[in-house]
Design a protein around this motif. Structure first.
Motif, short mmCIF file in Angstrom:
data_model
loop_
_atom_site.label_atom_id
_atom_site.label_comp_id
_atom_site.label_asym_id
_atom_site.label_seq_id
_atom_site.Cartn_x
_atom_site.Cartn_y
_atom_site.Cartn_z
N VAL A 168 0.82 -1.22 0.00
CA VAL A 168 0.00 0.00 0.00
C VAL A 168 0.85 1.27 0.00
CG1 VAL A 168 -1.90 -1.19 1.15
CG2 VAL A 168 -0.23 0.06 2.54
N ALA A 169 2.17 1.09 -0.13
CA ALA A 169 3.11 2.23 -0.24
C ALA A 169 3.06 3.15 0.98
CB ALA A 169 2.85 3.01 -1.52
N LEU A 170 3.13 2.54 2.17
CA LEU A 170 3.20 3.30 3.42
C LEU A 170 4.45 2.86 4.18
CD1 LEU A 170 -0.48 3.12 4.76
CD2 LEU A 170 0.64 5.11 3.75
N ASN A 171 4.95 3.75 5.06
CA ASN A 171 6.04 3.28 5.90
C ASN A 171 5.47 2.31 6.94
OD1 ASN A 171 5.47 4.68 8.51
ND2 ASN A 171 5.83 6.52 7.29
N LYS A 172 6.34 1.48 7.48
CA LYS A 172 5.90 0.37 8.32
C LYS A 172 5.18 0.84 9.58
CE LYS A 172 7.66 -3.96 10.30
NZ LYS A 172 8.86 -4.81 10.48
N SER A 173 5.67 1.91 10.20
CA SER A 173 5.05 2.37 11.45
C SER A 173 3.65 2.92 11.22
CB SER A 173 5.94 3.43 12.13
OG SER A 173 6.09 4.56 11.28
N THR A 174 3.46 3.64 10.10
CA THR A 174 2.12 4.17 9.77
C THR A 174 1.16 3.02 9.49
OG1 THR A 174 3.08 6.18 8.83
CG2 THR A 174 0.83 5.64 8.18
N ALA A 175 1.63 2.06 8.70
CA ALA A 175 0.79 0.90 8.37
C ALA A 175 0.42 0.13 9.64
CB ALA A 175 1.51 -0.01 7.39
N PHE A 176 1.39 -0.05 10.53
CA PHE A 176 1.14 -0.83 11.74
C PHE A 176 0.07 -0.17 12.62
CE2 PHE A 176 2.02 -1.96 16.20
CZ PHE A 176 1.80 -3.33 16.11
N GLY A 177 0.09 1.16 12.71
CA GLY A 177 -0.91 1.86 13.51
C GLY A 177 -2.32 1.60 13.01
N ILE A 178 -2.49 1.62 11.69
CA ILE A 178 -3.82 1.36 11.10
C ILE A 178 -4.20 -0.10 11.27
CG2 ILE A 178 -5.16 1.43 8.97
CD1 ILE A 178 -3.23 3.70 8.04
N ILE A 179 -3.23 -0.99 11.06
CA ILE A 179 -3.48 -2.42 11.23
C ILE A 179 -3.93 -2.73 12.65
CG2 ILE A 179 -2.32 -4.69 11.31
CD1 ILE A 179 -0.54 -3.59 8.96
N LYS A 180 -3.27 -2.12 13.62
CA LYS A 180 -3.61 -2.35 15.03
C LYS A 180 -5.04 -1.91 15.32
CE LYS A 180 -2.23 -3.81 19.04
NZ LYS A 180 -1.96 -5.26 19.21
N THR A 181 -5.45 -0.77 14.75
CA THR A 181 -6.82 -0.28 14.94
C THR A 181 -7.83 -1.24 14.32
OG1 THR A 181 -6.07 2.02 14.95
CG2 THR A 181 -8.40 1.63 14.48
N LEU A 182 -7.56 -1.71 13.10
CA LEU A 182 -8.46 -2.65 12.43
C LEU A 182 -8.55 -3.96 13.20
CD1 LEU A 182 -7.34 -2.02 8.74
CD2 LEU A 182 -9.54 -1.35 9.75
N ASP A 183 -7.43 -4.37 13.78
CA ASP A 183 -7.40 -5.58 14.61
C ASP A 183 -8.25 -5.38 15.87
OD1 ASP A 183 -6.78 -8.00 15.74
OD2 ASP A 183 -4.65 -7.60 16.02
N ASN A 184 -8.08 -4.24 16.52
CA ASN A 184 -8.86 -3.94 17.74
C ASN A 184 -10.36 -3.89 17.46
OD1 ASN A 184 -6.52 -3.76 19.25
ND2 ASN A 184 -6.37 -1.52 19.09
N LEU A 185 -10.72 -3.42 16.25
CA LEU A 185 -12.14 -3.32 15.87
C LEU A 185 -12.72 -4.66 15.44
CD1 LEU A 185 -12.05 0.04 13.88
CD2 LEU A 185 -13.16 -0.35 16.09
N GLY A 186 -11.84 -5.64 15.24
CA GLY A 186 -12.31 -6.99 14.90
C GLY A 186 -12.48 -7.26 13.43
#
Length: 249
Positions: free
Chosen positions: A34-52
């Motif tokens: 998705v052409a993002l740096n790893k830390s930015t991507a991880f923050g969004i991934i963590k939120t999507l994970d928390n939301l289920g």
């Protein structure tokens, strides 16, 4: 003036699509896709994970789409037909390649053409919506036939008269049997001028909830343009479209 997309929302959906298109994918690969740096991507991934909407396989450190996300998609697609659902993905193929795109439905021993996008280049093929063709001499038909069991394939071969449409039509049942099982093994079908002379076609079957090949999508082009394309990339694009359309079921 068109309104710009909200960047955070857009990034979240790009990540969801990347995860949905892969059978398990890690943070680094998601960020790259998705052409993002790893830390930015991880923050969004963590939120999507928390939301289920996604979950992490702790044994592989890879993320997968959750049942909650699939359930949301099913609710969204419940009110529309498969033609309306599939059309944007067919248009993606058309926009990239400019060649003929066919979308068909299996009807016993024939395929029914239910949608078509014409080539933007110098070719026209008379396969009107609502027309039917045999399974054995079309890319879409062979793709569907290859999803059936060995017994079903042999029954089809035993009862079907293989008529010649072009010089390349396979009319020997032993040769057709070999072709169908090779198609099953490689996961896509090839029509090498077997239905329309000088026309080359690549096709993949679309499976319904029961795992049956109920539909198929193809790209058709003249043989003289075949070498202009990376065919492996074209096959990969067809498979990606197949995976997206199968979410309808």
């Amino acid at each position: 003036m068109a309104q710009k997309n909200n960047q955070s929302v857009e990034r979240a959906f790009l990540i969801l699509e990347a995860i949905a298109d892969n059978e398990g994918i890690g943070v680094s690969d998601i960020a790259r896709e998705v052409a993002l740096n790893k830390s930015t991507a991880f923050g969004i991934i963590k939120t999507l994970d928390n939301l289920g909407y996604i979950f992490k396989d702790e044994t592989t450190d890879k993320y997968h789409s959750s049942f909650k996300l699939k359930e949301l998609g099913e609710k969204g697609s419940a009110g529309i037909g498969i033609l309306e659902f599939a059309r944007p993905y067919l248009e993606q193929l058309s926009k990239k390649y400019g060649e003929i795109i066919h979308f068909v439905q299996a009807e016993e021993d024939v395929v029914l053409y239910i949608d078509k996008i014409e080539s933007t280049k110098s070719i026209r093929v008379h396969t009107g919506i609502g027309g039917m063709m045999p399974l054995y001499c079309t890319g879409v038909g062979k793709a569907i036939l290859a999803t059936r069991s060995k017994e079903e394939i042999m029954n089809y071969l035993n009862k079907t008269k293989l008529e010649k449409y072009t010089e390349n039509t396979i009319t020997a049942k032993g040769d057709l049997s070999k072709e169908i099982f090779e198609t099953k093994k490689r996961g896509y079908a090839i029509d090498n001028g077997e239905n329309h002379e000088d026309l080359y076609c690549l096709a993949v079957a679309i499976h319904n909830k029961q795992g049956q090949g109920s539909h198929a999508v193809s790209i058709s082009l003249p043989l003289f343009r075949k070498d202009n394309y990376n065919l492996d990339e074209m096959i990969d694009d067809l498979k990606k479209v197949r995976n997206k359309i199968e979410k309808y079921f």
